[in-house]
Write a protein that holds these residues in place. Sequence first.
Motif, PDB file in Angstrom:
ATOM      1  N   VAL A   1       0.861  -1.182   0.000  1.00  0.00           N
ATOM      2  CA  VAL A   1       0.000   0.000   0.000  1.00  0.00           C
ATOM      3  C   VAL A   1       0.898   1.233   0.000  1.00  0.00           C
ATOM      4  N   ASP A   2       0.610   2.157  -0.873  1.00  0.00           N
ATOM      5  CA  ASP A   2       1.372   3.401  -0.925  1.00  0.00           C
ATOM      6  C   ASP A   2       0.388   4.512  -1.291  1.00  0.00           C
ATOM      7  N   GLU A   3      -0.060   5.243  -0.274  1.00  0.00           N
ATOM      8  CA  GLU A   3      -1.077   6.269  -0.504  1.00  0.00           C
ATOM      9  C   GLU A   3      -0.624   7.599   0.087  1.00  0.00           C
ATOM     10  N   VAL A   4      -1.233   8.659  -0.407  1.00  0.00           N
ATOM     11  CA  VAL A   4      -0.945   9.991   0.100  1.00  0.00           C
ATOM     12  C   VAL A   4      -2.148  10.465   0.901  1.00  0.00           C
ATOM     13  N   MET A   5      -1.898  11.139   2.003  1.00  0.00           N
ATOM     14  CA  MET A   5      -2.998  11.621   2.827  1.00  0.00           C
ATOM     15  C   MET A   5      -2.697  13.053   3.248  1.00  0.00           C
ATOM     16  N   TRP A   6      -3.644  13.950   2.961  1.00  0.00           N
ATOM     17  CA  TRP A   6      -3.506  15.337   3.406  1.00  0.00           C
ATOM     18  C   TRP A   6      -4.486  15.541   4.549  1.00  0.00           C
ATOM     19  N   ILE A   7      -4.018  16.018   5.663  1.00  0.00           N
ATOM     20  CA  ILE A   7      -4.905  16.183   6.804  1.00  0.00           C
ATOM     21  C   ILE A   7      -4.657  17.529   7.469  1.00  0.00           C
ATOM     22  N   ARG A   8      -5.758  18.247   7.742  1.00  0.00           N
ATOM     23  CA  ARG A   8      -5.670  19.573   8.342  1.00  0.00           C
ATOM     24  C   ARG A   8      -5.702  19.474   9.856  1.00  0.00           C
ATOM     25  N   GLU A   9      -5.179  20.466  10.488  1.00  0.00           N
ATOM     26  CA  GLU A   9      -5.218  20.497  11.952  1.00  0.00           C
ATOM     27  C   GLU A   9      -6.665  20.450  12.405  1.00  0.00           C
ATOM     28  N   GLY A  10      -6.946  19.568  13.353  1.00  0.00           N
ATOM     29  CA  GLY A  10      -8.297  19.460  13.877  1.00  0.00           C
ATOM     30  C   GLY A  10      -9.183  18.491  13.138  1.00  0.00           C
ATOM     31  N   GLU A  11      -8.742  18.045  11.971  1.00  0.00           N
ATOM     32  CA  GLU A  11      -9.564  17.148  11.168  1.00  0.00           C
ATOM     33  C   GLU A  11      -9.396  15.692  11.606  1.00  0.00           C
ATOM     34  N   THR A  12     -10.462  14.913  11.475  1.00  0.00           N
ATOM     35  CA  THR A  12     -10.369  13.460  11.647  1.00  0.00           C
ATOM     36  C   THR A  12     -10.751  12.836  10.325  1.00  0.00           C
ATOM     37  N   LYS A  13      -9.843  12.026   9.773  1.00  0.00           N
ATOM     38  CA  LYS A  13     -10.074  11.495   8.431  1.00  0.00           C
ATOM     39  C   LYS A  13      -9.753  10.024   8.358  1.00  0.00           C
ATOM     40  N   GLU A  14     -10.432   9.370   7.448  1.00  0.00           N
ATOM     41  CA  GLU A  14     -10.116   7.977   7.166  1.00  0.00           C
ATOM     42  C   GLU A  14      -8.714   7.898   6.567  1.00  0.00           C
ATOM     43  N   ILE A  15      -7.949   6.902   6.993  1.00  0.00           N
ATOM     44  CA  ILE A  15      -6.623   6.725   6.409  1.00  0.00           C
ATOM     45  C   ILE A  15      -6.784   5.922   5.126  1.00  0.00           C
ATOM     46  N   PRO A  16      -6.443   6.520   3.981  1.00  0.00           N
ATOM     47  CA  PRO A  16      -6.637   5.795   2.724  1.00  0.00           C
ATOM     48  C   PRO A  16      -5.775   4.535   2.696  1.00  0.00           C
ATOM     49  N   GLY A  17      -6.269   3.506   2.037  1.00  0.00           N
ATOM     50  CA  GLY A  17      -5.519   2.250   1.942  1.00  0.00           C
ATOM     51  C   GLY A  17      -5.817   1.296   3.078  1.00  0.00           C
ATOM     52  N   THR A  18      -6.601   1.739   4.077  1.00  0.00           N
ATOM     53  CA  THR A  18      -6.918   0.850   5.187  1.00  0.00           C
ATOM     54  C   THR A  18      -8.338   0.314   5.083  1.00  0.00           C
ATOM     55  N   HIS A  19      -8.988   0.557   3.956  1.00  0.00           N
ATOM     56  CA  HIS A  19     -10.358   0.092   3.719  1.00  0.00           C
ATOM     57  C   HIS A  19     -11.307   0.573   4.807  1.00  0.00           C
ATOM     58  N   GLY A  20     -11.124   1.793   5.228  1.00  0.00           N
ATOM     59  CA  GLY A  20     -12.043   2.384   6.192  1.00  0.00           C
ATOM     60  C   GLY A  20     -11.868   1.882   7.606  1.00  0.00           C
ATOM     61  N   LYS A  21     -10.778   1.173   7.878  1.00  0.00           N
ATOM     62  CA  LYS A  21     -10.597   0.569   9.197  1.00  0.00           C
ATOM     63  C   LYS A  21      -9.972   1.545  10.187  1.00  0.00           C
ATOM     64  N   TYR A  22      -9.105   2.420   9.701  1.00  0.00           N
ATOM     65  CA  TYR A  22      -8.393   3.320  10.604  1.00  0.00           C
ATOM     66  C   TYR A  22      -8.662   4.780  10.260  1.00  0.00           C
ATOM     67  N   PHE A  23      -8.729   5.581  11.312  1.00  0.00           N
ATOM     68  CA  PHE A  23      -8.916   7.021  11.153  1.00  0.00           C
ATOM     69  C   PHE A  23      -7.798   7.749  11.879  1.00  0.00           C
ATOM     70  N   LEU A  24      -7.519   8.941  11.390  1.00  0.00           N
ATOM     71  CA  LEU A  24      -6.437   9.714  11.987  1.00  0.00           C
ATOM     72  C   LEU A  24      -6.948  11.115  12.281  1.00  0.00           C
ATOM     73  N   LYS A  25      -6.531  11.620  13.428  1.00  0.00           N
ATOM     74  CA  LYS A  25      -6.848  13.008  13.739  1.00  0.00           C
ATOM     75  C   LYS A  25      -5.539  13.769  13.851  1.00  0.00           C
ATOM     76  N   SER A  26      -5.478  14.918  13.210  1.00  0.00           N
ATOM     77  CA  SER A  26      -4.287  15.744  13.331  1.00  0.00           C
ATOM     78  C   SER A  26      -4.539  16.785  14.420  1.00  0.00           C
ATOM     79  N   GLU A  27      -3.713  16.781  15.448  1.00  0.00           N
ATOM     80  CA  GLU A  27      -3.841  17.783  16.507  1.00  0.00           C
ATOM     81  C   GLU A  27      -3.124  19.060  16.105  1.00  0.00           C
ATOM     82  N   LYS A  28      -1.944  18.868  15.497  1.00  0.00           N
ATOM     83  CA  LYS A  28      -1.125  20.042  15.243  1.00  0.00           C
ATOM     84  C   LYS A  28      -0.012  19.680  14.276  1.00  0.00           C
ATOM     85  N   PHE A  29       0.309  20.630  13.399  1.00  0.00           N
ATOM     86  CA  PHE A  29       1.509  20.462  12.589  1.00  0.00           C
ATOM     87  C   PHE A  29       2.558  21.463  13.069  1.00  0.00           C
TER      88      PHE A  29
END
Lengths: 174, 555
Positions: free
Chosen positions: B240-268
């Motif tokens: 699996v090799d995917e790109v993910m753009w995530i904004r501060e405060g956002e919670t997003k599905e991690i691509p390539g995980t078939h909707g199994k995992y989500f990520l939240k960015s607290e801060k960059f």
Amino acid sequence: MKKQQRLIMRTVILLLLLAAVGYTIYANFFTEKARVTVGSTAPDFVLTDLNGKEHRLSDYRGKGVFLNFWGTWCKPCEKEMPYINAQYGTYKNEGVEVLAVNVGETKLSVQKFADRFGLTFPIMIDREDQVMNAYDVNQLPATFLIDKNGKVKKIITGTMTEEMVKQYMESIKP
Amino acid sequence: MEHVKCECGHVNPHGTAFCESCGKPLEEHSETKKQLLDMRYEGSARRSQTYNKTIIDKIWAFFSSVKVGVTLIVITLIASAIGTIFPQEMYLPPNVSPAEYYADQYGWLGKLYYQLGFNNLYGSWWYMLLIASIGVSLVICSLDRVIPLYRALKQQGVTRHPNFLRRQRLFSVSQVADMDGVLKRVKENLAERRYHIREENGNILAEKGRFSRWGPYVNHIGLIIFLIGAMLRFVPGMYVDEVMWIREGETKEIPGTHGKYFLKSEKFIFETYQKGKDNEVFNAAIDRVGNGMVAKNYQTNVVLYKRIGPVIAGEEPKLKKIKEYKIRVNEPLKYDHYALYQVDFKQNEPYKMAFQLMDKTSGKTFGTVDINLHNPEASYNLGHGYRVELLSYFPDFYFDEDGNPATKSKIPNNPAFVFKMFAPDKPKGEVSFVAIQQTIEPFGNNKYKMAFAGLETRNVSGLTVRRDFTLWILGLGGAVFMIGLIQGMYWNHRRIWVQRINGEVWLAAHTNKNWFGLKNEIRRILDGTGLAMPVDQADREKNAGQGGQAHGAAQ
């Protein structure tokens, strides 16, 4: 005797190599790298349309589903939307449903767009890109033709003419 | 026709250059041409060159050719080099048509580049076919050589034909009085230098480092394992090799995980080296480049979530917190064989914009409108009869070909708005188009305006999602490759023949590389035995045959 053995050995080795190369080429070019392929079951999803009604793909078993991914900035989408709208008028009575999934824009922009073209089919916003990920959409517009059994019949990327839209809807009529 | 029987009684396969056992040259015509024997592959018959009847044999023979193999490698090399001239399609800016982009940027050359398919070279079918052909060639070349070579080295006899000895590169004839004594000394010296010694009728074959001959084949096995690893990347689930753009405060599905995992960015976090704050040793470098110009840290503070229950896209997910982590460059977040790497960032993306409804002449304000650029409201009520409606919103504003305001994407890079402002004295409302540092009043002069009152931004992290089950195979292939290389490079296969022929002692020697080392070793072995140091016949041949006779020694 020995010569025959050698021929068999060579044939076996060549076949093994051919199988390895063949699989690689096949896996890379003839199966869509997308998770959704023609013939597979379309991944289920739940989205709420602009009127607040929830749509679950699996509830549309028995009907053909014309699943369209679009964005307001996408000029080809803008072009084909009126065609889809016009054909939807005919085919919704023949068991074809149009689900138009916007790729996570603001409700405001989507509503304005729908009003501008007088779109009558359900429009839903995929706010978290989950449906886009599930269908591995990375180019707009993208259209998935789903038959009455929930199987993907065809995947179309790029803009469609009204004639094409008509044919595609005809093809998924239950 | 099938087999050739040598005078020593050994039966050789057809096509053998000299007898496997005694070494007598079998292709007599070659004797007139060359003085030295071609020792490549021990003179064994490469099978492909002898049987060419069926289509299988023909395919086999094609891939067995080293010339074909080298040609394939050279073609691949040239193609790979051409692929680096212009950027590959995947590195083009998003939302451009490759067909136009190449032509616009690089002229007719770019157009040709695109038409010939170099824009996506490394994933093209013909490039993959080339690599695959190299793999096939590798397997068949190796098989076709290693089996006869193994056989020939196993079959080799101790007593060799005089013609074999005479035509070795290192060769000497000595006459000694005490033959038994001399040979005994030679044998002891050979044993001391760790030679394996075989004896037959008083003749000696001393050999060492045969293991080195398998080096190239071990090396090829490594390459094959590597190619298999690369091939497995195309098997679903292996890579699996995917790109993910995530904004501060956002919670997003991690691509390539078939909707199994989500990520939240607290801060960059982006940090640079600062003079005064960091260690003094950096001062010189900071002075040279400028304070705050050298990047020190790129970091995204994230929370990893797992989805509970069945995965249905679009449904509000039930999330379970798994862990918090600070992703830094080279310090990925790893979980369930997935790894999230910090690879990119975008600072200060507009997030919220504030405007004040203002009377243009008096400068009096009637309240603030806070607009979330990802989810704006259609209407903002300011009270006391003041109200603002948002008629249109363009997150990434530009004027399209028809001169209408439009958006390039859904990302608020350059937000623009069409407001309708209502006031007690303007019940029908006034329309105003507001973009950054730009206001247009399409229906004449307005009494009110939307005055810019602030911008809230946030950072966006670019992460790579990676899952790779082929890595250990690639590592194994690389290790085997290296072992084969070392094996072939640092050991030499050396053989020394000492024979009694007509009351003389004949000595011949052969190595697959490093003749200089072999000569030195023989010098030590012969020291004090009275045997003559062998003459390097390749030197003599070179000197003698400067006319048309010159030929390359084996390898």
